[in-house]
Motif scaffolding. Structure first.
Motif, PDB file in Angstrom:
ATOM      1  N   THR A   1       6.273  -1.872   0.184  1.00 33.73           N
ATOM      2  CA  THR A   1       5.506  -2.151   1.404  1.00 33.73           C
ATOM      3  C   THR A   1       6.022  -1.330   2.578  1.00 33.73           C
ATOM      4  O   THR A   1       7.222  -1.262   2.823  1.00 33.73           O
ATOM      5  CB  THR A   1       5.581  -3.658   1.739  1.00 33.73           C
TER       6      THR A   1
ATOM      7  N   SER B   1      -3.937   6.766   0.852  1.00 33.22           N
ATOM      8  CA  SER B   1      -5.263   6.447   1.408  1.00 33.22           C
ATOM      9  C   SER B   1      -5.218   6.351   2.926  1.00 33.22           C
ATOM     10  O   SER B   1      -6.140   6.826   3.612  1.00 33.22           O
ATOM     11  CB  SER B   1      -5.788   5.128   0.830  1.00 33.22           C
ATOM     12  N   PHE B   2      -4.159   5.766   3.456  1.00 34.26           N
ATOM     13  CA  PHE B   2      -4.018   5.695   4.911  1.00 34.26           C
ATOM     14  C   PHE B   2      -3.871   7.104   5.500  1.00 34.26           C
ATOM     15  O   PHE B   2      -4.458   7.412   6.535  1.00 34.26           O
ATOM     16  CB  PHE B   2      -2.829   4.812   5.298  1.00 34.26           C
TER      17      PHE B   2
ATOM     18  N   THR C   1       0.832  -0.890   4.210  1.00 34.00           N
ATOM     19  CA  THR C   1       0.444  -0.418   2.886  1.00 34.00           C
ATOM     20  C   THR C   1       1.387  -1.052   1.871  1.00 34.00           C
ATOM     21  O   THR C   1       2.550  -1.316   2.175  1.00 34.00           O
ATOM     22  CB  THR C   1       0.485   1.118   2.778  1.00 34.00           C
ATOM     23  N   ASN C   2       0.863  -1.304   0.673  1.00 26.76           N
ATOM     24  CA  ASN C   2       1.633  -2.000  -0.349  1.00 26.76           C
ATOM     25  C   ASN C   2       1.888  -1.176  -1.602  1.00 26.76           C
ATOM     26  O   ASN C   2       2.318  -1.719  -2.619  1.00 26.76           O
ATOM     27  CB  ASN C   2       0.930  -3.315  -0.718  1.00 26.76           C
ATOM     28  N   SER C   3       1.633   0.126  -1.512  1.00 29.53           N
ATOM     29  CA  SER C   3       1.886   1.002  -2.654  1.00 29.53           C
ATOM     30  C   SER C   3       1.786   2.449  -2.168  1.00 29.53           C
ATOM     31  O   SER C   3       1.182   2.723  -1.118  1.00 29.53           O
ATOM     32  CB  SER C   3       0.855   0.768  -3.761  1.00 29.53           C
TER      33      SER C   3
ATOM     34  N   LYS D   1      -0.128   4.616  -3.405  1.00 23.10           N
ATOM     35  CA  LYS D   1      -1.572   4.910  -3.400  1.00 23.10           C
ATOM     36  C   LYS D   1      -2.212   4.488  -2.073  1.00 23.10           C
ATOM     37  O   LYS D   1      -3.022   5.217  -1.499  1.00 23.10           O
ATOM     38  CB  LYS D   1      -2.241   4.202  -4.574  1.00 23.10           C
ATOM     39  N   GLU D   2      -1.838   3.312  -1.566  1.00 20.54           N
ATOM     40  CA  GLU D   2      -2.366   2.856  -0.276  1.00 20.54           C
ATOM     41  C   GLU D   2      -1.851   3.725   0.873  1.00 20.54           C
ATOM     42  O   GLU D   2      -2.569   3.967   1.842  1.00 20.54           O
ATOM     43  CB  GLU D   2      -1.997   1.393  -0.032  1.00 20.54           C
ATOM     44  N   THR D   3      -0.600   4.188   0.776  1.00 20.93           N
ATOM     45  CA  THR D   3      -0.049   5.072   1.810  1.00 20.93           C
ATOM     46  C   THR D   3      -0.828   6.382   1.835  1.00 20.93           C
ATOM     47  O   THR D   3      -1.155   6.903   2.905  1.00 20.93           O
ATOM     48  CB  THR D   3       1.457   5.314   1.563  1.00 20.93           C
TER      49      THR D   3
ATOM     50  N   LYS E   1      -7.202   8.606   5.809  1.00 17.99           N
ATOM     51  CA  LYS E   1      -7.923   8.033   6.953  1.00 17.99           C
ATOM     52  C   LYS E   1      -7.484   8.709   8.252  1.00 17.99           C
ATOM     53  O   LYS E   1      -8.319   9.059   9.087  1.00 17.99           O
ATOM     54  CB  LYS E   1      -7.668   6.530   7.022  1.00 17.99           C
TER      55      LYS E   1
END
Length: 157
Positions: free
Chosen positions: A152, A13-14, A5-7, A9-11, A17
């Motif tokens: 990251t 989202s993961f 993850t690169n932010s 927000k992505e963390t 999931k």
């Protein structure tokens, strides 16, 4: 498996999931350095399960228990259509950073939640609990979070 993850927000989202894959009764052990994103990941799992509360680290209180509602909101307040598994009713967020052992976890009531069919337990700094969960027959997932740089993260699970 590995995920990058690169932010934050992505963390998150993961985390959402991963929430979709949880059935109830699991203990998820989160390991990684300070600032690796363990609590940010928990925010995502909580949002994915339908927790409406603001998620903060339980470092000083050791354990937080959240009820899971029938609908979910994403981090940041945007509405989402997330199918909540009706059998999961409780999210328990534990921080074992202070070196909590099994007696400590028992004293705060944390072990009572482990393996409960309607509960998900997320334990920051929980690596030492892997053997306990296996001996008790509790479904346990281990997630290692590597802090690659300021934004990251690498998740190994």
């Amino acid at each position: 498996m590995k995920v990058i993850t690169n932010s934050p927000k992505e963390t998150i989202s993961f985390g959402k999931k991963i929430a979709k894959s949880l059935k109830g009764g699991e203990v998820v052990l989160l390991m990684g350095d300070l600032g690796a994103g363990k609590t940010t990941f928990v925010k995502g799992v909580a949002a994915g399960l339908g927790v409406k509360n603001t998620i903060t680290s339980p470092t000083f209180v050791l354990m937080k228990v959240y009820k899971i509602s029938a609908s979910a909101k994403s981090y940041g307040g945007q509405s989402e259509n997330i199918k909540i598994k009706k059998n999961i009713k409780v999210l328990v967020h534990i921080d074992a950073y202070r070196g909590l052992d099994l007696n400590d976890l028992e004293n705060i009531g944390a072990l009572e939640y482990f393996g409960e069919h309607d509960t998900i337990c997320l334990v920051e700094w929980g690596g030492a609990l892997l053997d306990y969960c296996r001996k008790k027959g509790i479904r346990c997932k281990k997630i290692l979070i590597n802090n690659i740089n300021q934004k990251t993260r690498e998740f190994i699970y």
